[in-house]
Design a protein around this motif. Structure first.
Motif, PDB file in Angstrom:
ATOM      1  N   LEU A 357       0.825  -1.208   0.000  1.00  0.00           N
ATOM      2  CA  LEU A 357       0.000   0.000   0.000  1.00  0.00           C
ATOM      3  C   LEU A 357       0.857   1.255   0.000  1.00  0.00           C
ATOM      4  CD1 LEU A 357      -2.702   1.407   0.155  1.00  0.00           C
ATOM      5  CD2 LEU A 357      -2.725   1.029   2.615  1.00  0.00           C
ATOM      6  N   LEU A 358       1.904   1.297   0.806  1.00  0.00           N
ATOM      7  CA  LEU A 358       2.765   2.477   0.855  1.00  0.00           C
ATOM      8  C   LEU A 358       3.490   2.700  -0.463  1.00  0.00           C
ATOM      9  CD1 LEU A 358       4.238   2.062   4.451  1.00  0.00           C
ATOM     10  CD2 LEU A 358       2.601   3.786   3.696  1.00  0.00           C
ATOM     11  N   MET A 359       3.856   1.630  -1.158  1.00  0.00           N
ATOM     12  CA  MET A 359       4.486   1.794  -2.472  1.00  0.00           C
ATOM     13  C   MET A 359       3.504   2.392  -3.477  1.00  0.00           C
ATOM     14  SD  MET A 359       6.763  -1.702  -2.772  1.00  0.00           S
ATOM     15  CE  MET A 359       7.324  -1.289  -4.425  1.00  0.00           C
ATOM     16  N   ALA A 364       1.740   7.241  -6.508  1.00  0.00           N
ATOM     17  CA  ALA A 364       0.697   8.220  -6.839  1.00  0.00           C
ATOM     18  C   ALA A 364       1.145   9.633  -6.488  1.00  0.00           C
ATOM     19  CB  ALA A 364      -0.590   7.871  -6.096  1.00  0.00           C
ATOM     20  N   GLY A 365       1.791   9.811  -5.340  1.00  0.00           N
ATOM     21  CA  GLY A 365       2.276  11.130  -4.972  1.00  0.00           C
ATOM     22  C   GLY A 365       3.345  11.636  -5.917  1.00  0.00           C
ATOM     23  N   VAL A 366       4.263  10.776  -6.346  1.00  0.00           N
ATOM     24  CA  VAL A 366       5.303  11.181  -7.301  1.00  0.00           C
ATOM     25  C   VAL A 366       4.683  11.594  -8.632  1.00  0.00           C
ATOM     26  CG1 VAL A 366       7.260  10.327  -8.650  1.00  0.00           C
ATOM     27  CG2 VAL A 366       7.125   9.829  -6.221  1.00  0.00           C
ATOM     28  N   LEU A 367       3.668  10.856  -9.098  1.00  0.00           N
ATOM     29  CA  LEU A 367       2.999  11.220 -10.345  1.00  0.00           C
ATOM     30  C   LEU A 367       2.319  12.581 -10.228  1.00  0.00           C
ATOM     31  CD1 LEU A 367       2.056  10.532 -13.198  1.00  0.00           C
ATOM     32  CD2 LEU A 367       0.135   9.270 -12.197  1.00  0.00           C
ATOM     33  N   GLY A 368       1.661  12.848  -9.091  1.00  0.00           N
ATOM     34  CA  GLY A 368       1.032  14.152  -8.909  1.00  0.00           C
ATOM     35  C   GLY A 368       2.039  15.278  -8.890  1.00  0.00           C
ATOM     36  N   ILE A 369       3.167  15.086  -8.219  1.00  0.00           N
ATOM     37  CA  ILE A 369       4.209  16.125  -8.189  1.00  0.00           C
ATOM     38  C   ILE A 369       4.784  16.338  -9.580  1.00  0.00           C
ATOM     39  CG2 ILE A 369       6.490  16.677  -7.260  1.00  0.00           C
ATOM     40  CD1 ILE A 369       5.688  15.179  -4.721  1.00  0.00           C
ATOM     41  N   ARG A 370       4.953  15.248 -10.347  1.00  0.00           N
ATOM     42  CA  ARG A 370       5.471  15.380 -11.703  1.00  0.00           C
ATOM     43  C   ARG A 370       4.526  16.187 -12.581  1.00  0.00           C
ATOM     44  NH1 ARG A 370       9.606  16.300 -14.814  1.00  0.00           N
ATOM     45  NH2 ARG A 370       9.388  15.409 -16.910  1.00  0.00           N
ATOM     46  N   ILE A 371       3.242  15.975 -12.448  1.00  0.00           N
ATOM     47  CA  ILE A 371       2.272  16.759 -13.220  1.00  0.00           C
ATOM     48  C   ILE A 371       2.373  18.228 -12.849  1.00  0.00           C
ATOM     49  CG2 ILE A 371      -0.200  17.143 -13.590  1.00  0.00           C
ATOM     50  CD1 ILE A 371      -0.615  14.151 -13.289  1.00  0.00           C
ATOM     51  N   TYR A 372       2.534  18.526 -11.571  1.00  0.00           N
ATOM     52  CA  TYR A 372       2.685  19.921 -11.156  1.00  0.00           C
ATOM     53  C   TYR A 372       3.954  20.546 -11.735  1.00  0.00           C
ATOM     54  CZ  TYR A 372      -1.140  19.597  -7.803  1.00  0.00           C
ATOM     55  OH  TYR A 372      -2.370  19.476  -7.219  1.00  0.00           O
ATOM     56  N   TRP A 423      12.404  -8.687   9.752  1.00  0.00           N
ATOM     57  CA  TRP A 423      13.017  -8.091   8.572  1.00  0.00           C
ATOM     58  C   TRP A 423      11.987  -7.456   7.643  1.00  0.00           C
ATOM     59  CZ3 TRP A 423      17.851  -6.920   8.595  1.00  0.00           C
ATOM     60  CH2 TRP A 423      18.749  -7.667   9.367  1.00  0.00           C
ATOM     61  N   PHE A 424      10.735  -7.859   7.750  1.00  0.00           N
ATOM     62  CA  PHE A 424       9.695  -7.157   6.995  1.00  0.00           C
ATOM     63  C   PHE A 424       9.457  -5.765   7.566  1.00  0.00           C
ATOM     64  CE2 PHE A 424       8.742 -11.657   6.270  1.00  0.00           C
ATOM     65  CZ  PHE A 424       8.602 -11.675   4.898  1.00  0.00           C
ATOM     66  N   ASN A 425       9.837  -5.567   8.814  1.00  0.00           N
ATOM     67  CA  ASN A 425       9.673  -4.255   9.435  1.00  0.00           C
ATOM     68  C   ASN A 425      10.635  -3.233   8.855  1.00  0.00           C
ATOM     69  OD1 ASN A 425       8.827  -2.265  11.174  1.00  0.00           O
ATOM     70  ND2 ASN A 425       9.887  -3.064  12.958  1.00  0.00           N
ATOM     71  N   LEU A 426      11.781  -3.674   8.307  1.00  0.00           N
ATOM     72  CA  LEU A 426      12.765  -2.731   7.770  1.00  0.00           C
ATOM     73  C   LEU A 426      12.247  -1.989   6.541  1.00  0.00           C
ATOM     74  CD1 LEU A 426      15.608  -1.545   7.913  1.00  0.00           C
ATOM     75  CD2 LEU A 426      16.410  -3.485   6.548  1.00  0.00           C
ATOM     76  N   PRO A 427      11.802  -2.678   5.472  1.00  0.00           N
ATOM     77  CA  PRO A 427      11.243  -1.909   4.340  1.00  0.00           C
ATOM     78  C   PRO A 427       9.972  -1.157   4.717  1.00  0.00           C
ATOM     79  CG  PRO A 427      10.881  -4.257   4.019  1.00  0.00           C
ATOM     80  CD  PRO A 427      11.816  -4.128   5.188  1.00  0.00           C
ATOM     81  N   VAL A 434       9.451   7.633   3.628  1.00  0.00           N
ATOM     82  CA  VAL A 434       9.461   8.158   2.259  1.00  0.00           C
ATOM     83  C   VAL A 434       8.062   8.563   1.822  1.00  0.00           C
ATOM     84  CG1 VAL A 434       9.959   7.566  -0.142  1.00  0.00           C
ATOM     85  CG2 VAL A 434      11.514   6.823   1.674  1.00  0.00           C
ATOM     86  N   GLU A 435       7.059   7.729   2.121  1.00  0.00           N
ATOM     87  CA  GLU A 435       5.695   8.023   1.659  1.00  0.00           C
ATOM     88  C   GLU A 435       5.157   9.304   2.265  1.00  0.00           C
ATOM     89  OE1 GLU A 435       1.526   8.388   1.918  1.00  0.00           O
ATOM     90  OE2 GLU A 435       2.670   7.641   3.631  1.00  0.00           O
ATOM     91  N   LYS A 436       5.379   9.509   3.544  1.00  0.00           N
ATOM     92  CA  LYS A 436       4.883  10.749   4.163  1.00  0.00           C
ATOM     93  C   LYS A 436       5.641  11.962   3.657  1.00  0.00           C
ATOM     94  CE  LYS A 436       2.817   8.858   8.332  1.00  0.00           C
ATOM     95  NZ  LYS A 436       2.711   8.907   9.797  1.00  0.00           N
ATOM     96  N   TYR A 437       6.907  11.802   3.357  1.00  0.00           N
ATOM     97  CA  TYR A 437       7.676  12.910   2.788  1.00  0.00           C
ATOM     98  C   TYR A 437       7.099  13.307   1.430  1.00  0.00           C
ATOM     99  CZ  TYR A 437      11.784  15.551   1.264  1.00  0.00           C
ATOM    100  OH  TYR A 437      12.619  16.544   0.814  1.00  0.00           O
ATOM    101  N   ILE A 438       6.838  12.326   0.565  1.00  0.00           N
ATOM    102  CA  ILE A 438       6.284  12.619  -0.763  1.00  0.00           C
ATOM    103  C   ILE A 438       4.876  13.194  -0.651  1.00  0.00           C
ATOM    104  CG2 ILE A 438       5.544  11.560  -2.927  1.00  0.00           C
ATOM    105  CD1 ILE A 438       7.820   9.547  -2.580  1.00  0.00           C
ATOM    106  N   GLN A 439       4.054  12.610   0.213  1.00  0.00           N
ATOM    107  CA  GLN A 439       2.679  13.084   0.351  1.00  0.00           C
ATOM    108  C   GLN A 439       2.620  14.501   0.882  1.00  0.00           C
ATOM    109  OE1 GLN A 439      -1.065  10.659   1.519  1.00  0.00           O
ATOM    110  NE2 GLN A 439      -0.261  11.412   3.445  1.00  0.00           N
ATOM    111  N   ASN A 440       3.490  14.847   1.817  1.00  0.00           N
ATOM    112  CA  ASN A 440       3.524  16.221   2.311  1.00  0.00           C
ATOM    113  C   ASN A 440       3.875  17.202   1.205  1.00  0.00           C
ATOM    114  OD1 ASN A 440       2.870  15.370   4.871  1.00  0.00           O
ATOM    115  ND2 ASN A 440       4.949  15.439   5.659  1.00  0.00           N
TER     116      ASN A 440
END
Length: 609
Positions: A357-359, A364-372, A423-427, A434-440
């Motif tokens: 889900l986070l990926m 989606a956030g990167v695509l929106g920023i690219r459009i802007y 180890w699933f907790n690491l990614p 990263v996701e919150k940084y992009i979304q902000n």
């Protein structure tokens, strides 16, 4: 020295011609030059500077008063939480009840005074107190009142061993909630210009009263979650890192027991809505406090409208995520704590789902920023307390989950032995950061962008017309208002319908695309088709709708007890049980609020696109 060079006129000359009007530069007063550094503007008058001093002084005094009240309440909350001697829950509830009663008196006075002067024209801040925001706070307030009714029933069941304050507090809180919602519906947009000193103290008192009520709800809900976490660890055999259950169950029996047990469980399931209500109310009141005495700009944005067509893809994908999240939460709560194998499988399931889900959200956030970035448009940099608060809250509350994520990363890297599921907790932790940084970035840029007045095709097209044999080119930067658009339409009606005119239009469009490509920015002719006009807006609306539903989905797990930060166990071994629990209890409320606040901001962005 001649008089024209600055010498004062002689007294004899002044007496001989008292009524003569001087027309020369000799007696004309020399104009004052503007103050240095004022960019040609006259220096502010001394009286205006002095007039601003009491306003700043009242703002400083009121903010310090609010902080003093908040710190005193926090200290009392901490003393009750750690079972300080001589401090009971009744003392805390007495303070909170007194603060709510004082706020009720101020709100009643303000509503009465506003009704008495309702004929006066008062400035309004159209950015503050949006209708959808007041609607959401009304929904949370209704659930808060239901929570108060359950608390009254809990008091009736344990009335033999509970103090009267535990019955007075929920009743006062319900009345306080009703009047506060009414107050925010009618006065959240006010820009107060009279009784400013008194109003500052009243509004800031309301802000910190709601913050203390929010802190009280967070503390009660966190203690309940911590007790459940300790019970799970005891079941799994980790009794060596647990401490005594911090249970505040009254020392008497309730009749009937099943009724009291149902009420107790219902209270803690409704706490997340109460917590969101208190923090939303405090933010709206803070904007009202910042608007006191402010000069509102004459140009204000129009009311935003919700448009549903064109967001089928984003809505379907978001609703699918919401349904899947509910299913994951139900399975997690059923499996966790049953046995070691089931707990590990529940953790792995949660981490894999959250990673996917986070990926998707990050993409989606990167695509929106690219459009802007492709769609260059000016940003609105005007002063706006509501918008500034939204951006500050996004960054500030995101730091809570960043703190937990960095703690998990450090624990995984420093642990001597890690179970496979950790180890699933690491990614997962890296993607949370990263996701919150992009979304902000996406949300903050979206709320600062100028709304589109015309369609993209009209704004980017250079209209070429022929008038009296001359070619007139109207640049796209001139097409900013409806009046200009009407002039263009009127010019277009007089255009001769010839093939040469169409050729001129095509040549102008080609030249603009070539100029844009030479400057390094793709012109309208070079942009992909889905980035132009209504298609671009549909893409942005689908992105926003998807992120909106995803943030609501990610609000559900921690709000209702699905917290792998508690159940992972590795962080508690590395940092120690009590230090890690303190970190999680401090950071988790901000992480939960971030998701709800991000969803609210994305709803505003959606209405603005």
């Amino acid at each position: 020295m001649p008089e024209g060079q600055g010498a004062p006129p002689s007294p004899r000359a002044a007496r001989s011609a008292p009524a003569r009007v001087s027309a020369g530069p000799a007696t004309r007063p020399s104009p004052r030059l503007p103050a240095r550094g004022s960019a040609g503007c006259p220096a502010p008058r001394r009286g205006a500077v002095r007039a601003g001093v009491p306003q700043k002084l009242a703002e400083a005094l009121s903010s310090q008063y609010g902080l003093i009240v908040f710190v005193a309440g926090l200290l009392l909350l901490l003393a009750w939480a750690v079972h300080a001697s001589g401090v009971g829950k009744s003392h805390l509830l007495c303070l909170l009840t007194a603060l709510m009663l004082l706020q009720l008196l101020w709100m009643l006075w303000y509503v009465r005074r506003s009704a008495a002067h309702r004929r006066l024209i008062r400035p309004k801040d159209t950015h503050a107190g949006a209708r959808w925001l007041r609607g959401s706070i009304t929904l949370f307030a209704a659930i808060t009142i239901i929570l108060g009714c359950l608390k009254v029933g809990y008091f009736v069941g344990f009335s033999e061993c509970l103090s009267a304050t535990e019955g007075v507090f929920p009743v006062t809180h319900a009345v306080h909630t009703l009047l506060q919602v009414y107050f925010l519906w009618g006065h959240a947009k006010d820009v107060i210009q009279s009784f400013k000193t008194l109003e500052r103290f009243g509004v800031i008192h309301s802000v910190f009263t709601n913050l203390l009520l929010w802190t009280n709800g967070v503390l009660n809900e966190s203690k309940h979650q911590l007790n459940e976490h300790k019970e799970r660890l005891i079941t799994l055999g980790f009794g060596n890192i647990t401490i005594v259950l911090d249970d505040h169950t009254p020392p008497c029996n309730c009749s009937p027991p099943t009724f009291c047990s149902a009420i107790s469980q219902g209270i803690y399931y409704l706490y997340p809505f109460n917590i969101e209500y208190q923090i939303l109310a405090s933010t709206m009141l803070y904007v009202l406090w910042k608007n006191i005495g402010r000069n509102v700009d004459s140009q204000q944005n129009h009311n935003m409208q919700f448009k549903f067509p064109g967001v089928m893809a984003g809505s379907v994908l978001g609703l699918t995520v919401l349904a899947a999240t509910i299913g994951v939460v139900v399975v997690y709560l059923i499996q966790i704590g049953r046995s070691k194998t089931k707990s590990e499988s529940a953790l792995i399931m949660f981490y894999l789902y959250a990673i996917a889900l986070l990926m998707l959200m990050g993409a989606a956030g990167v695509l929106g920023i690219r459009i802007y970035r492709i769609d260059e448009r000016s940003l609105d940099e005007s002063r706006n307390p509501a918008r500034k608060l939204d951006a500050d809250l996004l960054v500030g509350t995101a730091s809570g989950s960043w703190l937990i994520s960095w703690g998990s990363i450090l624990a995984i890297l420093c642990a001597e032995a890690c179970p496979p599921y950790t180890w699933f907790n690491l990614p997962y932790s890296i993607l949370v950061i990263v996701e919150k940084y992009i979304q902000n970035l996406f949300i903050i840029e979206s709320i600062h962008r100028e709304p589109e007045k015309l369609s993209e095709d009209i704004r980017t097209l250079r209209v070429v017309t022929v008038c009296n044999g001359n070619t007139i080119s109207l640049a796209s930067s001139c097409l900013k208002s409806g009046a200009v658009a009407e002039d263009v339409a009127s010019l277009g009606s007089d255009m001769p319908h010839t093939v040469n005119g169409n050729a001129h239009l095509r040549e102008a469009c080609d030249r603009e695309g070539e100029e844009g490509s030479q400057e390094g920015t793709p012109g309208p002719g070079c942009r992909p088709h889905f980035l132009r006009g209504d298609a671009k807006r549909r893409v942005l609306r689908n992105i926003t709708a998807f992120l909106f539903l995803c943030n609501i989905s990610l609000w559900i797990p921690p709000a209702f007890g699905c917290r792998p930060e508690y159940d992972n166990g590795l962080e508690e071994i590395v940092f120690g049980f009590e230090p890690w629990i303190i970190v999680v209890n401090l950071a988790m409320p901000f992480s939960i609020f971030y998701r709800m606040h991000a969803a609210a901001s994305l709803f505003e962005v959606y209405c603005k696109i």
